[in-house]
Design a protein around this motif. Structure first.
Motif, PDB file in Angstrom:
ATOM      1  N   ASN A  72     -30.751  27.544 -15.087  1.00 53.62           N
ATOM      2  CA  ASN A  72     -30.388  26.079 -15.202  1.00 53.62           C
ATOM      3  C   ASN A  72     -31.526  25.617 -16.294  1.00 53.62           C
ATOM      4  O   ASN A  72     -31.897  26.002 -16.889  1.00 53.62           O
ATOM      5  CB  ASN A  72     -31.488  24.919 -14.026  1.00 53.62           C
ATOM      6  N   VAL A  73     -29.963  25.140 -17.328  1.00 56.29           N
ATOM      7  CA  VAL A  73     -30.881  24.651 -18.911  1.00 56.29           C
ATOM      8  C   VAL A  73     -30.767  23.354 -18.892  1.00 56.29           C
ATOM      9  O   VAL A  73     -29.789  22.255 -18.528  1.00 56.29           O
ATOM     10  CB  VAL A  73     -28.745  25.730 -19.583  1.00 56.29           C
ATOM     11  N   ALA A 105     -29.995  19.021 -16.367  1.00 62.23           N
ATOM     12  CA  ALA A 105     -31.221  19.428 -16.173  1.00 62.23           C
ATOM     13  C   ALA A 105     -31.782  18.889 -15.112  1.00 62.23           C
ATOM     14  O   ALA A 105     -32.017  17.832 -14.965  1.00 62.23           O
ATOM     15  CB  ALA A 105     -31.862  19.377 -17.354  1.00 62.23           C
ATOM     16  N   ALA A 106     -32.636  20.492 -14.213  1.00 57.19           N
ATOM     17  CA  ALA A 106     -33.087  19.659 -13.316  1.00 57.19           C
ATOM     18  C   ALA A 106     -34.224  19.775 -13.137  1.00 57.19           C
ATOM     19  O   ALA A 106     -35.100  20.572 -14.237  1.00 57.19           O
ATOM     20  CB  ALA A 106     -33.113  21.036 -11.529  1.00 57.19           C
ATOM     21  N   ASP A 107     -35.280  18.874 -12.467  1.00 56.01           N
ATOM     22  CA  ASP A 107     -36.703  18.578 -12.448  1.00 56.01           C
ATOM     23  C   ASP A 107     -37.372  19.682 -11.134  1.00 56.01           C
ATOM     24  O   ASP A 107     -36.569  20.148 -10.934  1.00 56.01           O
ATOM     25  CB  ASP A 107     -36.688  16.830 -12.462  1.00 56.01           C
ATOM     26  N   GLU A 108     -38.220  19.006 -11.762  1.00 55.23           N
ATOM     27  CA  GLU A 108     -39.167  20.004 -10.794  1.00 55.23           C
ATOM     28  C   GLU A 108     -39.049  20.013  -8.971  1.00 55.23           C
ATOM     29  O   GLU A 108     -38.838  20.929  -8.442  1.00 55.23           O
ATOM     30  CB  GLU A 108     -40.929  20.146 -11.754  1.00 55.23           C
ATOM     31  N   HIS A 118     -34.861  30.973 -13.721  1.00 51.09           N
ATOM     32  CA  HIS A 118     -34.639  31.595 -15.560  1.00 51.09           C
ATOM     33  C   HIS A 118     -34.144  30.310 -15.704  1.00 51.09           C
ATOM     34  O   HIS A 118     -33.078  29.417 -15.719  1.00 51.09           O
ATOM     35  CB  HIS A 118     -33.874  32.566 -14.701  1.00 51.09           C
ATOM     36  N   GLN A 119     -35.071  28.941 -16.004  1.00 55.68           N
ATOM     37  CA  GLN A 119     -34.876  27.643 -16.077  1.00 55.68           C
ATOM     38  C   GLN A 119     -35.334  27.470 -17.773  1.00 55.68           C
ATOM     39  O   GLN A 119     -36.265  28.167 -18.521  1.00 55.68           O
ATOM     40  CB  GLN A 119     -35.193  26.381 -16.013  1.00 55.68           C
ATOM     41  N   VAL A 120     -34.031  27.255 -18.945  1.00 53.49           N
ATOM     42  CA  VAL A 120     -34.209  27.518 -19.876  1.00 53.49           C
ATOM     43  C   VAL A 120     -34.062  26.310 -21.150  1.00 53.49           C
ATOM     44  O   VAL A 120     -33.392  25.604 -20.671  1.00 53.49           O
ATOM     45  CB  VAL A 120     -33.227  28.829 -20.471  1.00 53.49           C
ATOM     46  N   PRO A 165     -24.976  25.664 -22.540  1.00 52.84           N
ATOM     47  CA  PRO A 165     -25.087  26.154 -20.892  1.00 52.84           C
ATOM     48  C   PRO A 165     -24.263  27.576 -20.863  1.00 52.84           C
ATOM     49  O   PRO A 165     -24.562  28.731 -19.905  1.00 52.84           O
ATOM     50  CB  PRO A 165     -24.315  25.607 -19.916  1.00 52.84           C
ATOM     51  N   ALA A 166     -23.262  27.489 -21.322  1.00 53.12           N
ATOM     52  CA  ALA A 166     -22.308  28.555 -20.674  1.00 53.12           C
ATOM     53  C   ALA A 166     -22.879  30.170 -21.719  1.00 53.12           C
ATOM     54  O   ALA A 166     -22.482  31.178 -21.244  1.00 53.12           O
ATOM     55  CB  ALA A 166     -20.756  29.088 -21.373  1.00 53.12           C
ATOM     56  N   GLU A 167     -23.531  29.954 -23.034  1.00 59.59           N
ATOM     57  CA  GLU A 167     -24.683  31.080 -23.504  1.00 59.59           C
ATOM     58  C   GLU A 167     -25.081  31.519 -23.110  1.00 59.59           C
ATOM     59  O   GLU A 167     -25.531  32.107 -23.252  1.00 59.59           O
ATOM     60  CB  GLU A 167     -24.366  30.926 -25.101  1.00 59.59           C
TER      61      GLU A 167
END
Length: 132
Positions: free
Chosen positions: A35-36, A47-50, A70-72, A78-80
């Motif tokens: 998730n980016v 963007a996903a919250d906790e 892997h939340q970045v 997002p593709a990269e």
């Protein structure tokens, strides 16, 4: 090796995780949920919250599915991020949920799915939009 899944907090995003889980079980590999969070932060609906991520992880744990999150927080697209994660994980497969966008939106903003499909070095499974 792993299955890499691009996750956004929607029904389609959850379905992508479900499909990744099914593929991972058949191949005997873990899934890596990506998730980016972009420069906009949690204002952006992708963007996903906790709380949302905790629910996804709890579901996978209850099923005994090996996984990593892997939340970045990145200025990269997002593709990269997905492609870099897939390379780092030696991914067997990338799973993406699709969403509807107008031709103008695609032309101006690009498309994560189009970029991943074009540049991935492993197979890509797309999940159709179910959010409408």
């Amino acid at each position: 090796m792993a299955i890499v899944v691009g996750y956004v907090p929607t029904e389609t995003g959850f379905l992508a995780v479900t499909e990744a889980e099914r593929e991972a079980a058949s191949l005997g590999v873990p899934i890596v949920i990506v998730n980016v969070i972009g420069p906009e932060g949690f204002v952006k609906p992708t963007a996903a919250d906790e709380r949302t991520l905790d629910a996804v992880v709890a579901d996978l744990q209850a099923k005994g599915t090996p996984h990593r999150l892997h939340q970045v927080n990145s200025t990269d697209s997002p593709a990269e991020v997905l492609l870099a994660t897939a390379a780092a994980e030696n991914a067997k497969l990338i799973v993406l949920g699709l969403h509807r966008r107008s031709r103008l939106q695609k032309a101006l903003l690009g498309s994560t799915a189009q970029t991943v499909l074009r540049e991935a070095t492993c197979p890509v499974l797309t999940v159709p939009n179910v959010d409408d």
